[in-house]
Structure formats: structure tokens, C-alpha cells
Design a protein around this motif. Sequence first.
Motif, PDB file in Angstrom:
ATOM      1  N   PRO A  47     -24.651 -34.689   7.015  1.00 15.98           N
ATOM      2  CA  PRO A  47     -23.795 -34.069   5.993  1.00 15.98           C
ATOM      3  C   PRO A  47     -23.403 -32.630   6.285  1.00 15.98           C
ATOM      4  N   LEU A  48     -24.150 -31.939   7.125  1.00 17.67           N
ATOM      5  CA  LEU A  48     -23.727 -30.592   7.505  1.00 17.67           C
ATOM      6  C   LEU A  48     -22.367 -30.643   8.201  1.00 17.67           C
ATOM      7  N   GLY A  49     -22.205 -31.603   9.116  1.00 18.32           N
ATOM      8  CA  GLY A  49     -20.940 -31.716   9.831  1.00 18.32           C
ATOM      9  C   GLY A  49     -19.831 -32.288   8.979  1.00 18.32           C
ATOM     10  N   THR A  50     -20.156 -33.311   8.185  1.00 16.28           N
ATOM     11  CA  THR A  50     -19.116 -33.955   7.377  1.00 16.28           C
ATOM     12  C   THR A  50     -18.751 -33.131   6.143  1.00 16.28           C
ATOM     13  N   GLY A  51     -19.699 -32.379   5.616  1.00 16.00           N
ATOM     14  CA  GLY A  51     -19.434 -31.609   4.397  1.00 16.00           C
ATOM     15  C   GLY A  51     -19.037 -30.173   4.641  1.00 16.00           C
ATOM     16  N   PHE A  52     -19.105 -29.704   5.886  1.00 18.79           N
ATOM     17  CA  PHE A  52     -18.716 -28.334   6.179  1.00 18.79           C
ATOM     18  C   PHE A  52     -17.202 -28.195   6.030  1.00 18.79           C
ATOM     19  N   VAL A  53     -16.772 -27.198   5.282  1.00 18.01           N
ATOM     20  CA  VAL A  53     -15.346 -27.005   4.999  1.00 18.01           C
ATOM     21  C   VAL A  53     -14.716 -26.216   6.137  1.00 18.01           C
ATOM     22  N   ALA A  54     -13.863 -26.857   6.919  1.00 15.92           N
ATOM     23  CA  ALA A  54     -13.170 -26.176   8.000  1.00 15.92           C
ATOM     24  C   ALA A  54     -12.178 -25.169   7.427  1.00 15.92           C
ATOM     25  N   GLY A  55     -12.046 -24.036   8.093  1.00 15.52           N
ATOM     26  CA  GLY A  55     -11.137 -22.989   7.637  1.00 15.52           C
ATOM     27  C   GLY A  55     -11.807 -21.909   6.829  1.00 15.52           C
ATOM     28  N   LEU A  88     -26.895 -28.985  14.579  1.00 14.09           N
ATOM     29  CA  LEU A  88     -26.698 -30.412  14.818  1.00 14.09           C
ATOM     30  C   LEU A  88     -27.130 -30.807  16.228  1.00 14.09           C
ATOM     31  N   LEU A  89     -26.912 -29.928  17.188  1.00 12.40           N
ATOM     32  CA  LEU A  89     -27.379 -30.200  18.550  1.00 12.40           C
ATOM     33  C   LEU A  89     -28.903 -30.305  18.582  1.00 12.40           C
ATOM     34  N   THR A  90     -29.571 -29.439  17.831  1.00 15.60           N
ATOM     35  CA  THR A  90     -31.041 -29.458  17.777  1.00 15.60           C
ATOM     36  C   THR A  90     -31.554 -30.771  17.195  1.00 15.60           C
ATOM     37  N   THR A  91     -30.953 -31.204  16.088  1.00 19.55           N
ATOM     38  CA  THR A  91     -31.420 -32.448  15.468  1.00 19.55           C
ATOM     39  C   THR A  91     -31.093 -33.670  16.326  1.00 19.55           C
ATOM     40  N   SER A 337     -22.157 -22.784  24.427  1.00 14.94           N
ATOM     41  CA  SER A 337     -23.560 -23.028  24.075  1.00 14.94           C
ATOM     42  C   SER A 337     -23.798 -24.523  23.873  1.00 14.94           C
ATOM     43  N   LEU A 338     -22.880 -25.175  23.175  1.00 15.18           N
ATOM     44  CA  LEU A 338     -22.990 -26.623  22.992  1.00 15.18           C
ATOM     45  C   LEU A 338     -22.834 -27.351  24.320  1.00 15.18           C
ATOM     46  N   ALA A 339     -21.846 -26.916  25.120  1.00 21.04           N
ATOM     47  CA  ALA A 339     -21.584 -27.575  26.399  1.00 21.04           C
ATOM     48  C   ALA A 339     -22.789 -27.472  27.325  1.00 21.04           C
ATOM     49  N   HIS A 340     -23.379 -26.291  27.392  1.00 23.21           N
ATOM     50  CA  HIS A 340     -24.537 -26.110  28.268  1.00 23.21           C
ATOM     51  C   HIS A 340     -25.716 -26.946  27.785  1.00 23.21           C
ATOM     52  N   GLY A 341     -25.889 -27.016  26.474  1.00 25.17           N
ATOM     53  CA  GLY A 341     -26.992 -27.824  25.955  1.00 25.17           C
ATOM     54  C   GLY A 341     -26.856 -29.281  26.319  1.00 25.17           C
ATOM     55  N   LEU A 342     -25.637 -29.800  26.290  1.00 27.66           N
ATOM     56  CA  LEU A 342     -25.421 -31.213  26.613  1.00 27.66           C
ATOM     57  C   LEU A 342     -25.504 -31.471  28.115  1.00 27.66           C
ATOM     58  N   THR A 343     -24.781 -30.690  28.912  1.00 23.03           N
ATOM     59  CA  THR A 343     -24.722 -30.957  30.355  1.00 23.03           C
ATOM     60  C   THR A 343     -26.047 -30.670  31.041  1.00 23.03           C
ATOM     61  N   THR A 344     -26.638 -29.525  30.744  1.00 27.42           N
ATOM     62  CA  THR A 344     -27.908 -29.190  31.393  1.00 27.42           C
ATOM     63  C   THR A 344     -29.027 -30.076  30.874  1.00 27.42           C
ATOM     64  N   GLY A 345     -28.973 -30.431  29.586  1.00 27.38           N
ATOM     65  CA  GLY A 345     -29.957 -31.377  29.070  1.00 27.38           C
ATOM     66  C   GLY A 345     -29.878 -32.707  29.788  1.00 27.38           C
ATOM     67  N   ALA A 346     -28.652 -33.193  30.022  1.00 29.06           N
ATOM     68  CA  ALA A 346     -28.485 -34.453  30.746  1.00 29.06           C
ATOM     69  C   ALA A 346     -28.947 -34.330  32.197  1.00 29.06           C
ATOM     70  N   LEU A 347     -28.711 -33.183  32.821  1.00 23.60           N
ATOM     71  CA  LEU A 347     -29.168 -32.987  34.200  1.00 23.60           C
ATOM     72  C   LEU A 347     -30.692 -32.987  34.280  1.00 23.60           C
ATOM     73  N   PHE A 348     -31.340 -32.319  33.337  1.00 27.07           N
ATOM     74  CA  PHE A 348     -32.809 -32.339  33.334  1.00 27.07           C
ATOM     75  C   PHE A 348     -33.342 -33.740  33.052  1.00 27.07           C
TER      76      PHE A 348
END
Length: 635
Positions: A47-55, A88-91, A337-348
Motif C-alpha cells: 500500500p505504500l506504493g499504491t497509496g502514495f500520491v504522485a505529484g 519497498l526495496l528493503t521489504t 540507489s534502486l538500480a544498484h540495489g537490484l543489479t548488485t544484489g543479483a550479481l551477489f
Amino acid sequence: MTDVLTMLLLVPMLGALVVATLPQSESRLAQGVGLAFAALEFLISIPLGTGFVAGEAGMQFETKLPWIRDLGIYYHVGVDGFSLWIVLLTTLLTPLCILGAWKSIEKRGGEFVAAMLVLETGMIGALVALDMILFFVFWELMLVPMALIIGIWGSEQRVAAAIKFFLYTMIGSALMLAAIIYLAVQHHNASGGVWSFDYVDLSQVVLTPQEQLWCFWAFVASFAIKVPLFPVHTWLPDAHTQAPTPGSVILAGVLLKLGTYGLLRFAYPLFPLAAGEGSQLLAILAVVGIVYGAMVAWVQSDAKRLVAYSSVSHMGFIVLGIASFSTQGLTGATYQSLAHGLTTGALFMSIGVLYERRHTRAMSEFGGLAKPMPIFAAMFMVAMLGSAGVPGLVGFVGEFLIMVGTFTHGGLTLFAVPILVMVAATGVILGVVYLLHLFQKVMFGPLSNPKNVDLPDLNLREVLVFLPFVGLIALMGLYPRPFTARIDPTAQAAVAQFNLKRCASIFNANGDSARMLAELVDKCPDPEARIAATYGDERPATAAKDAAARAAKAAAAPAPAAAPGDAKLDAKVDAKAEGKGAPRPDVKIEPAPRPGAVPMDPATLERRKAEAAARRDAAKAADTKAADAKAGGNP
């Protein structure tokens, strides 16, 4: 809905308590229960992602409750565009790490899962805390489980690596705590005796330049170690190499981001004058780290150590974007920050798969694995290309925004911006070199080692772990808009507030005590112009203000002689001015150059006008000569 952040802090702690009460002999049960709590945590976070009001630029999902009322300490939490996606990346990463460690963590599995859940609470708490004491509590809470994960479940030199990690981080934390207390005392004095450790209240305090200097670098010391920024990066390769695979994924995916998040959230907004003057040094260290990390990664023989040094390089890009403190730079830094978390996490995770099967990380032990492990090779390739910043994948978006934002709008905080960006761009090239080197050594070539011939490909559990990484690496590279749309407004507001408070700090530069921002804000109707005027022409606020400054300078200087070809233009300007009843302007307003363009000096401008006039005269003479020749040939 407003209590979702509190639930995110309580659920993993409750899960850790439940897992810790299970018998040690029931390791698989403990891992299953821990995985269930981690998965529940991820579902609660959706719900953080779906309920967060963009803008909207401000905090959302806020909760504020009294904690230590006499000292103005509150339980105050909230998220905005800077913290939303990292939460959200952490969870997401926590249950993937627990699932990925199902076979690799064979001893004391219950304690490992409990440590991971406590670590998750600390990371989320540090990301959502809006009270400085609450932030510090969660900041320190992260250290203990991470040190235990490295020291108990790591490799041969795990204890030394855990102690090094703990000591480095504790030294920086002590400096930050001293600065927090000092800032609260100054708020107490400037506000007429009101105690508060709330971030919103403390951000209204305008310290003197000397006070900002000491407090800013105290914060930077803590956050730079966590990033880690060159040259305080030496703990990272050891910690990554010795940590178990889930520890490395969480360390690279989230913990390092707490350092850049701290710079972005606290160090720059609280101490803008010192931050503006110290950005050049931070940018230089970031660029050095980009190139240094890439070159050291290139010569590594240990695959995990190579990926560890790649983090030093990639984190340098994030610090560079923050140092520019432009809207695009901050958006790019958050996205990277998100990109590094995903790519480097996948590499590890990929290196962990190899280590589980062969119990070695030496690249010389592999080669040709694409034949027996085609699914693994495909997953590894997507992670590698995403980390290299190939267009269409997630790594490209963040790095591109950082370099564009720094180049076009970094002039308020940085000198020699083109040089910084050009040197940083070499890190992208070097990143491609060392990552392709890693992939070629492991996946291609002859299958010469007989131990690799029958290596099993990814099983269903491992495929389920890799799919979220690979899917997000592709999705965020092809369609970043849903993410940037929620980051951009927060970045714009942060830049505006930073410039306003920096301008106010300039007016308090000769003061002998801290003042409240409300007392100085009326003096800053145009903060960027004041900043540009204070720090000289090398830091123009915008192209329009740069053009205005040049126009004012030209008005004060003697008017240059008009070029021969300008007579008609002058006549048109006179006629237009007379038609409107306005006097003819003494200075012609030239169009503003594009952002980042170097203004043309007056001598060059006059030379080019003269050359144009000469070309016009030559063309006119040629036309006259041709007309005369034609007339002479007619009867």
C-alpha cells in the motif's frame, strides 16, 4: 492506512522474537517462519506504493506520537519520494535473501533469520524516522545484526571483517550524535527555550557558518563511511567478501543506501551553507571513487571481491548526483540507489550460486558455464548488463540523470562541472570492461575444468529468487516514469528549500548565534540570484540569470562600436521602441544560452560580428560585380 509504517516496524521484530523462541534443532521450521514474516512484511508494504500520491512533495503516511515529551523527542515517521522506493526495496530483498539462503545457511538457521528480521526493522526505521533521536536509534540498531551476520555466518576472515565494519561505523555515528545534540541546543536557544529533536523543527534553524562547518562534516563522516566514499571505503571489500551471500545482498542493496540517504535527507538540508561549499570536495572524492573502484575491480581474481569494488564505483555516481543538488541529480541519485540495489544484489546472488556448487569464488576455476547452466547464464547476463548501464536496463536511467543533472544544473554547488562529468563518464566505460571481463571468464570459453561439466542449473527455488531481480531490472529500464514521477516533486522541493536556507545562511554569515529561518526568509526573494552573486560567475544559478548578469555588465561598460551590418537592425529596434512609446534600450538583450553553455566573451563576440559583416560586404561586392558584368554584356 496511516499506521502502515508502524506495522512495518513491528512485524519483523515480532517475527524475530517468534523465531528466537523456536528450538535450535528446528532450523528449517525457523527459516520457514521467518520467511513467512518477511513475506507478510512485503505484502504490508505494497500500500505504500499504491497509496502514495504522485505529484506531492511532502511526507505521506505520517505518524507523530510523544515519546520523551520534556526533551521534544517524538515517535515521528513518514515517507516521501526519497524514501518510498528504498523502503519497498528493503521489504522485497529481505524475503528473497531468506529464500536464497535456504541451503547455504546450514548452522544456526533460526538465529540467522532472526538477525535478518531485526536488521530489516533497523533499515526501515532509519528510512522513515523524522525525529533525529529516533533516526539515531534505528541507525545504531542496524549495526548489531549486520555485524553478527558477517561474524558468525561469514567466511574464514569473518571476525576481523565484522570488527572492522563495526568500528568504522561506530566512529562516524559518535560524531553524528554530537552534531545532533548541538543542533538541538541551538534550536532551544534560537526558539526561546523550546526543546525539539524533530527534523522539521531543526531544519528551521540557521546556524552560523562556523557551526554549519563542524556539524556538516560530522554528519558527512558518518554517512560517507556507510556509503562508503573514497577513501573511507576499505571496510567494504572485506565485509562483502567475508559475509554470506544474503548479507552481501542486503549490505549492497540497502545498507549502503542509508549513507547516501543520510546525505540527501539530513546533511545537506540542515547545513546548506557548509554543504554548498563542501560539495566540490565530495564531488571530487566521488569521481575518484568511480574511477578507482572500477580499475581495482578490473584486476580482481575473486569474483565476489570484483563485485564489491564495483559498489565503490557505482556509489560514487550517487554521491556525485547529490553533490550537484539539482532536481535531475537528486532524482537520478535516488533512482540509481534502486538500480544498484537490484543489479548488485543479483550479481551477489549469482556469485553465491557458484560458491554453493563449487565452494570457490576464483574466476580461474570457471569458464564455459553457459553450456551446463544456460538459465543461470541468462540471469547472470541481465544482472551484468544492468549493472553496466546498458540502455533499456535500470542502470542506464540513474547514471544518465545524474550526469545530465550535474552537467546542466550543478553550477550552484560545483566548479569545473564539465571536467567532473567527463571523468565520471569514464567510470561507465570501465564498468563495462570489468563486468564483461567477469562474465567472459565465468561463462564463456572452453569447459576445461572437469568439475564444472556436471554443475546443475538453477532449481525452481533459485529461479524464484532471481525472477524479481531480472524483471525489475528490465521494467525499470524500459518504463521508469512511475518511479521518477514520485521522486521528482520531492527533489524539486528539496532543491528549492536548500537554496532558500542557503541564501538565509548567507545573510547570517556575520552573526554570532543561530537564528530561525523565518527571521531571514524575507531577505531572499530570489535565493539563486543571491547565491550566484555571492559565489561568483562560475556558479550561475540559471541561464536566464547569467544572461541578465552579462547584460548588466554590458550596460555599465562603454558601448562597443556597432558592426556595419547592424545599422538596419538598430533602425528596426528604434522604430519598434518609438511605436510603443518606450525609449530605445541601450543594451540589446541576447537570447539566453542553453544550460551548461559557456558564455561568449565580448572580444570573441565582436570578432565574430566583424567576420559576419565582412562576409556580407564581400557577398554584396560580388553581387555588384556580377550585375555590372551583365549590364556591360547587354546591347
